[in-house]
Design an enzyme around this catalytic site. Structure first.
Site, mmCIF file in Angstrom:
data_model
loop_
_atom_site.group_PDB
_atom_site.id
_atom_site.type_symbol
_atom_site.label_atom_id
_atom_site.label_comp_id
_atom_site.label_asym_id
_atom_site.label_seq_id
_atom_site.Cartn_x
_atom_site.Cartn_y
_atom_site.Cartn_z
ATOM 1 C CG ASP A 65 -2.213 0.771 0.999
ATOM 2 O OD1 ASP A 65 -2.152 1.995 0.780
ATOM 3 O OD2 ASP A 65 -3.280 0.133 1.024
ATOM 4 C CG ASP A 93 1.843 4.226 -7.596
ATOM 5 O OD1 ASP A 93 0.704 3.712 -7.728
ATOM 6 O OD2 ASP A 93 2.154 5.320 -8.094
ATOM 7 C CE1 TYR A 184 -15.301 -0.648 -6.980
ATOM 8 C CE2 TYR A 184 -17.369 -1.669 -7.637
ATOM 9 C CZ TYR A 184 -16.312 -1.556 -6.749
ATOM 10 O OH TYR A 184 -16.278 -2.351 -5.628
ATOM 11 C CE LYS A 188 -14.243 -4.187 -7.750
ATOM 12 N NZ LYS A 188 -13.049 -4.655 -6.995
#
Length: 290
Positions: A65, A93, A184, A188
């Protein structure tokens, strides 16, 4: 305008504190400190809970992270719960291929890399006609490109270990969609394709699965709720009742640790026939949508 701030939403709809008894503990000979899981988005939300659950099951977890303080907080929680495994923070990153490669290298140094949990995610809400191209690129970079890069670089480690598992954090929005989330939604759906592709090429030795949930008590969700309420001209409470839970049969939001437990199960030997498939944990939303 929305009637609650993000902070107020987190106070009301945020995650509960994780206890030892909340964590799934399956038996698996590979769940030991010499075995490594790489988890992205480990500083908060589902990634935080997944890293904690895997460490509690005895694994060494490299938590990737940009927020190293967040990853440090999960390391501290793991210690407080007397986890048999450990958390190894890695600042990186996901938009950088060199950082992705370095994270995999660090995981290989920590032990035998067998598990990869691609959990990191973000959101931007806008109609398609106004959707910023840079947000499309950013979301797909983190949520679709990075999982491919990490899988690619982890593949030789999996082969050297005699097997490996890739778990991808998908969503009910990888099955059905809502407006305002075009990047998004498509990311997905794409993750489910990546999951199946890993299974197709893994020859049974490197397997994969995805996890598709409804709404989960995370900061990502909390930030969406006031935006969605403002966009719809309604209250946050009505958004939770009518949007988040409006089409579910079980009228409660998931806890992050419940999702982390799905990764624990998916990585374990008990899920060896789960390959290319999806763990749909949506409270009945998709199959009973009405």
């Amino acid at each position: 305008m929305a009637d609650m701030t993000v902070e107020e939403v987190m106070d009301r709809y945020g995650p509960s504190e994780v206890r030892v008894e909340d964590i799934l503990r399956p038996t698996d000979p590979n769940f030991e400190p010499e075995t490594v899981a790489l988890v992205t988005g480990a500083a908060s939300g589902i990634g935080w809970a997944t890293a904690l659950a895997l460490a509690a099951n005895g694994l060494s977890v490299v938590g990737m992270d940009l927020d190293t303080e967040g990853v440090e907080s999960v390391r501290e929680r793991a210690e407080a719960l007397d986890a048999e495994g450990r958390i190894v923070p890695f600042e990186g990153d996901l938009l950088s291929e060199s950082d992705c490669a370095a994270a995999v290298e660090r995981a290989g140094e920590a032990g035998e890399l067998r598990y990869l949990a691609n959990v990191a995610g973000l959101q931007h809400i806008d109609d398609i006609r106004e959707y910023p191209t840079e947000q499309w690129d950013h979301i797909h970079g983190v949520m679709l490109r990075a999982p491919l890069l990490l899988t690619k670089h982890a593949w030789p480690h999996f082969e050297a270990a005699g097997g490996g598992v890739v778990g991808n954090m998908c969503s009910v929005h990888g099955h059905i969609v809502t407006g305002g989330k075009v990047a998004y939604n498509t990311a997905k759906f794409g993750l489910r394709g990546l999951t199946a592709s890993v299974a197709a090429e893994g020859a049974g030795r490197i397997r994969s699965f995805s996890v598709s949930t409804g709404w989960v008590k995370t900061a990502l969700v909390a930030k969406q709720l006031p935006e969605t309420a403002a966009r719809r001209g309604t209250s946050v409470e009505e958004v939770v009742r009518n949007v988040s839970l409006g089409h579910t049969r079980l009228k409660e939001l998931l806890e992050p640790i419940e999702v982390g437990n799905l990764f624990v199960f998916g990585f374990s030997e008990h899920a060896r026939h789960l390959n290319g498939g999806d763990l749909l944990w949506d409270g009945g939303m998709k199959h009973t949508y009405a």
